[in-house]
Write a protein that holds these residues in place. Structure first.
Motif, PDB file in Angstrom:
ATOM      1  N   THR A  41      -4.945  18.052  -4.717  1.00 17.57           N
ATOM      2  CA  THR A  41      -5.631  17.595  -5.864  1.00 17.57           C
ATOM      3  C   THR A  41      -6.061  16.052  -5.700  1.00 17.57           C
ATOM      4  OG1 THR A  41      -4.127  19.132  -7.272  1.00 17.57           O
ATOM      5  CG2 THR A  41      -5.056  17.184  -8.339  1.00 17.57           C
ATOM      6  N   ALA A  42      -4.754  15.311  -4.848  1.00 17.79           N
ATOM      7  CA  ALA A  42      -5.598  13.984  -4.354  1.00 17.79           C
ATOM      8  C   ALA A  42      -6.735  14.043  -3.903  1.00 17.79           C
ATOM      9  CB  ALA A  42      -4.419  13.321  -3.876  1.00 17.79           C
ATOM     10  N   ILE A  46      -1.728   0.660  -5.776  1.00 19.24           N
ATOM     11  CA  ILE A  46      -1.171   1.586  -7.005  1.00 19.24           C
ATOM     12  C   ILE A  46      -1.890   0.862  -8.128  1.00 19.24           C
ATOM     13  CG2 ILE A  46       0.802   0.103  -7.223  1.00 19.24           C
ATOM     14  CD1 ILE A  46       2.232   2.635  -7.959  1.00 19.24           C
ATOM     15  N   SER A  47      -2.188  -0.435  -8.160  1.00 18.77           N
ATOM     16  CA  SER A  47      -2.815  -0.736  -9.345  1.00 18.77           C
ATOM     17  C   SER A  47      -4.389  -0.529  -9.506  1.00 18.77           C
ATOM     18  CB  SER A  47      -2.955  -2.723  -9.070  1.00 18.77           C
ATOM     19  OG  SER A  47      -3.570  -2.888  -8.086  1.00 18.77           O
ATOM     20  N   GLU A  48      -4.976  -0.036  -8.380  1.00 16.53           N
ATOM     21  CA  GLU A  48      -6.286   0.490  -8.544  1.00 16.53           C
ATOM     22  C   GLU A  48      -6.332   1.942  -8.962  1.00 16.53           C
ATOM     23  OE1 GLU A  48      -8.140   0.246  -4.705  1.00 16.53           O
ATOM     24  OE2 GLU A  48      -8.358  -1.813  -4.773  1.00 16.53           O
ATOM     25  N   VAL A  49      -5.432   2.574  -8.697  1.00 17.05           N
ATOM     26  CA  VAL A  49      -5.280   3.891  -9.007  1.00 17.05           C
ATOM     27  C   VAL A  49      -4.577   3.975 -10.516  1.00 17.05           C
ATOM     28  CG1 VAL A  49      -4.087   5.922  -8.676  1.00 17.05           C
ATOM     29  CG2 VAL A  49      -4.751   4.842  -6.633  1.00 17.05           C
ATOM     30  N   ASP A  50      -3.804   3.262 -10.621  1.00 16.69           N
ATOM     31  CA  ASP A  50      -3.392   3.167 -12.177  1.00 16.69           C
ATOM     32  C   ASP A  50      -4.550   2.788 -13.009  1.00 16.69           C
ATOM     33  OD1 ASP A  50      -0.881   3.891 -11.608  1.00 16.69           O
ATOM     34  OD2 ASP A  50      -0.027   2.086 -12.027  1.00 16.69           O
ATOM     35  N   GLU A  51      -5.248   1.949 -12.568  1.00 17.38           N
ATOM     36  CA  GLU A  51      -6.549   1.475 -13.706  1.00 17.38           C
ATOM     37  C   GLU A  51      -7.433   2.611 -13.692  1.00 17.38           C
ATOM     38  OE1 GLU A  51      -8.516  -1.038 -16.009  1.00 17.38           O
ATOM     39  OE2 GLU A  51      -6.629  -1.261 -15.144  1.00 17.38           O
ATOM     40  N   TRP A  52      -8.007   3.387 -12.362  1.00 13.74           N
ATOM     41  CA  TRP A  52      -8.686   4.292 -12.376  1.00 13.74           C
ATOM     42  C   TRP A  52      -8.270   5.498 -13.377  1.00 13.74           C
ATOM     43  CZ3 TRP A  52      -7.693   9.523 -10.651  1.00 13.74           C
ATOM     44  CH2 TRP A  52      -8.969  10.385 -10.323  1.00 13.74           C
ATOM     45  N   ALA A  85      -9.286   5.007  -2.840  1.00 16.35           N
ATOM     46  CA  ALA A  85      -8.532   5.173  -1.738  1.00 16.35           C
ATOM     47  C   ALA A  85      -9.211   4.652  -0.388  1.00 16.35           C
ATOM     48  CB  ALA A  85      -8.396   6.615  -1.431  1.00 16.35           C
ATOM     49  N   HIS A  86      -8.294   4.099   0.281  1.00 17.15           N
ATOM     50  CA  HIS A  86      -8.752   3.546   1.700  1.00 17.15           C
ATOM     51  C   HIS A  86      -8.197   4.465   2.886  1.00 17.15           C
ATOM     52  CE1 HIS A  86      -9.821   0.247  -0.942  1.00 17.15           C
ATOM     53  NE2 HIS A  86      -8.799   0.288  -1.405  1.00 17.15           N
ATOM     54  N   LYS A  87      -9.200   4.972   3.705  1.00 17.26           N
ATOM     55  CA  LYS A  87      -8.795   5.577   4.786  1.00 17.26           C
ATOM     56  C   LYS A  87      -8.869   4.737   6.188  1.00 17.26           C
ATOM     57  CE  LYS A  87      -9.168  10.138   6.731  1.00 17.26           C
ATOM     58  NZ  LYS A  87     -10.052  11.489   6.778  1.00 17.26           N
ATOM     59  N   ILE A  88      -7.769   4.667   6.914  1.00 22.47           N
ATOM     60  CA  ILE A  88      -7.897   3.784   8.179  1.00 22.47           C
ATOM     61  C   ILE A  88      -7.526   5.128   9.110  1.00 22.47           C
ATOM     62  CG2 ILE A  88      -6.624   2.240   9.580  1.00 22.47           C
ATOM     63  CD1 ILE A  88      -5.853   1.133   6.636  1.00 22.47           C
ATOM     64  N   GLU A  89      -8.558   5.307   9.854  1.00 20.32           N
ATOM     65  CA  GLU A  89      -8.451   6.570  11.039  1.00 20.32           C
ATOM     66  C   GLU A  89      -8.326   7.807  10.434  1.00 20.32           C
ATOM     67  OE1 GLU A  89      -6.731   5.716  14.564  1.00 20.32           O
ATOM     68  OE2 GLU A  89      -7.544   3.568  14.598  1.00 20.32           O
ATOM     69  N   LYS A  90      -6.790   8.226  10.374  1.00 20.77           N
ATOM     70  CA  LYS A  90      -6.576   9.476   9.664  1.00 20.77           C
ATOM     71  C   LYS A  90      -5.725   9.381   8.537  1.00 20.77           C
ATOM     72  CE  LYS A  90      -7.332  12.511  13.759  1.00 20.77           C
ATOM     73  NZ  LYS A  90      -6.565  13.372  14.778  1.00 20.77           N
ATOM     74  N   ILE A  91      -5.395   8.124   8.339  1.00 25.91           N
ATOM     75  CA  ILE A  91      -4.463   7.828   7.282  1.00 25.91           C
ATOM     76  C   ILE A  91      -4.754   7.189   5.912  1.00 25.91           C
ATOM     77  CG2 ILE A  91      -2.300   6.407   6.879  1.00 25.91           C
ATOM     78  CD1 ILE A  91      -1.907   6.457   9.996  1.00 25.91           C
ATOM     79  N   TRP A  92      -4.439   7.870   4.861  1.00 25.91           N
ATOM     80  CA  TRP A  92      -4.901   7.355   3.447  1.00 25.91           C
ATOM     81  C   TRP A  92      -3.995   6.306   2.969  1.00 25.91           C
ATOM     82  CZ3 TRP A  92      -9.344   8.347   1.435  1.00 25.91           C
ATOM     83  CH2 TRP A  92     -10.270   9.374   1.843  1.00 25.91           C
ATOM     84  N   ARG A  93      -4.340   5.342   2.448  1.00 28.43           N
ATOM     85  CA  ARG A  93      -3.706   4.561   1.624  1.00 28.43           C
ATOM     86  C   ARG A  93      -4.195   4.197   0.525  1.00 28.43           C
ATOM     87  NH1 ARG A  93       0.192   5.587   3.999  1.00 28.43           N
ATOM     88  NH2 ARG A  93       0.953   4.529   6.150  1.00 28.43           N
ATOM     89  N   TRP A 131       0.763  -1.353  -0.001  1.00 25.48           N
ATOM     90  CA  TRP A 131      -0.007  -0.168   0.028  1.00 25.48           C
ATOM     91  C   TRP A 131       1.094   1.207   0.155  1.00 25.48           C
ATOM     92  CZ3 TRP A 131      -5.309  -0.317  -0.575  1.00 25.48           C
ATOM     93  CH2 TRP A 131      -5.738  -1.542  -0.489  1.00 25.48           C
ATOM     94  N   LEU A 132       0.386   2.257  -0.679  1.00 25.88           N
ATOM     95  CA  LEU A 132       1.325   3.434  -0.912  1.00 25.88           C
ATOM     96  C   LEU A 132       0.727   4.680   0.203  1.00 25.88           C
ATOM     97  CD1 LEU A 132       1.857   1.956  -3.623  1.00 25.88           C
ATOM     98  CD2 LEU A 132       2.537   4.479  -4.512  1.00 25.88           C
ATOM     99  N   SER A 133       1.385   5.450   0.581  1.00 27.00           N
ATOM    100  CA  SER A 133       0.809   6.600   1.384  1.00 27.00           C
ATOM    101  C   SER A 133       0.693   7.816   0.540  1.00 27.00           C
ATOM    102  CB  SER A 133       2.134   7.087   2.153  1.00 27.00           C
ATOM    103  OG  SER A 133       3.050   7.622   1.510  1.00 27.00           O
ATOM    104  N   MET A 134       0.040   8.880   0.833  1.00 26.17           N
ATOM    105  CA  MET A 134      -0.467   9.954   0.413  1.00 26.17           C
ATOM    106  C   MET A 134       0.629  10.434  -0.406  1.00 26.17           C
ATOM    107  SD  MET A 134      -2.799  11.953  -0.526  1.00 26.17           S
ATOM    108  CE  MET A 134      -4.336  12.034   0.420  1.00 26.17           C
ATOM    109  N   ASN A 135       1.794  10.707   0.372  1.00 28.25           N
ATOM    110  CA  ASN A 135       3.102  11.363  -0.427  1.00 28.25           C
ATOM    111  C   ASN A 135       3.622  10.480  -1.467  1.00 28.25           C
ATOM    112  OD1 ASN A 135       3.008  13.459   1.330  1.00 28.25           O
ATOM    113  ND2 ASN A 135       4.564  12.343   2.642  1.00 28.25           N
ATOM    114  N   GLU A 136       3.558   9.226  -1.269  1.00 25.55           N
ATOM    115  CA  GLU A 136       4.003   8.235  -2.431  1.00 25.55           C
ATOM    116  C   GLU A 136       2.939   8.217  -3.687  1.00 25.55           C
ATOM    117  OE1 GLU A 136       6.348   4.799  -0.208  1.00 25.55           O
ATOM    118  OE2 GLU A 136       3.992   4.785  -0.054  1.00 25.55           O
ATOM    119  N   ILE A 137       1.668   8.266  -3.399  1.00 20.61           N
ATOM    120  CA  ILE A 137       0.687   8.348  -4.521  1.00 20.61           C
ATOM    121  C   ILE A 137       0.796   9.519  -5.218  1.00 20.61           C
ATOM    122  CG2 ILE A 137      -1.601   9.052  -3.622  1.00 20.61           C
ATOM    123  CD1 ILE A 137      -1.076   6.026  -5.801  1.00 20.61           C
TER     124      ILE A 137
END
Length: 64
Positions: free
Chosen positions: A22-23, A45-51, A34-42, A6-12
């Motif tokens: 923008t993200a 990369i395959s889902e985002v690239d497909e999107w 995107a998947h949010k776990i408490e305050k952290i976005w994850r 899983w990538l972080s917000m900075n990585e994506i």
């Protein structure tokens, strides 16, 4: 087969060449995967690239 990490917000943002603002806009208004776990976005990369390949649309292969 290697498990995708899983990538972080900075990585994506770096991967897509966009800002955090923008993200967040794409998540809220264009349904970027995107998947949010408490305050952290994850991000998968395959889902985002497909999107991105589908011009900001999520392909729904499991239609009801």
């Amino acid at each position: 087969m290697e498990k995708e990490r899983w990538l972080s917000m900075n990585e994506i943002c770096a991967h897509l060449g966009i800002s955090r603002d923008t993200a967040l806009k794409w998540i809220n208004k264009k349904n970027m995967p995107a998947h949010k776990i408490e305050k952290i976005w994850r991000f998968s990369i395959s889902e985002v690239d497909e999107w991105v390949k589908n011009n900001g649309k999520i392909e729904n292969s499991q239609e009801s």
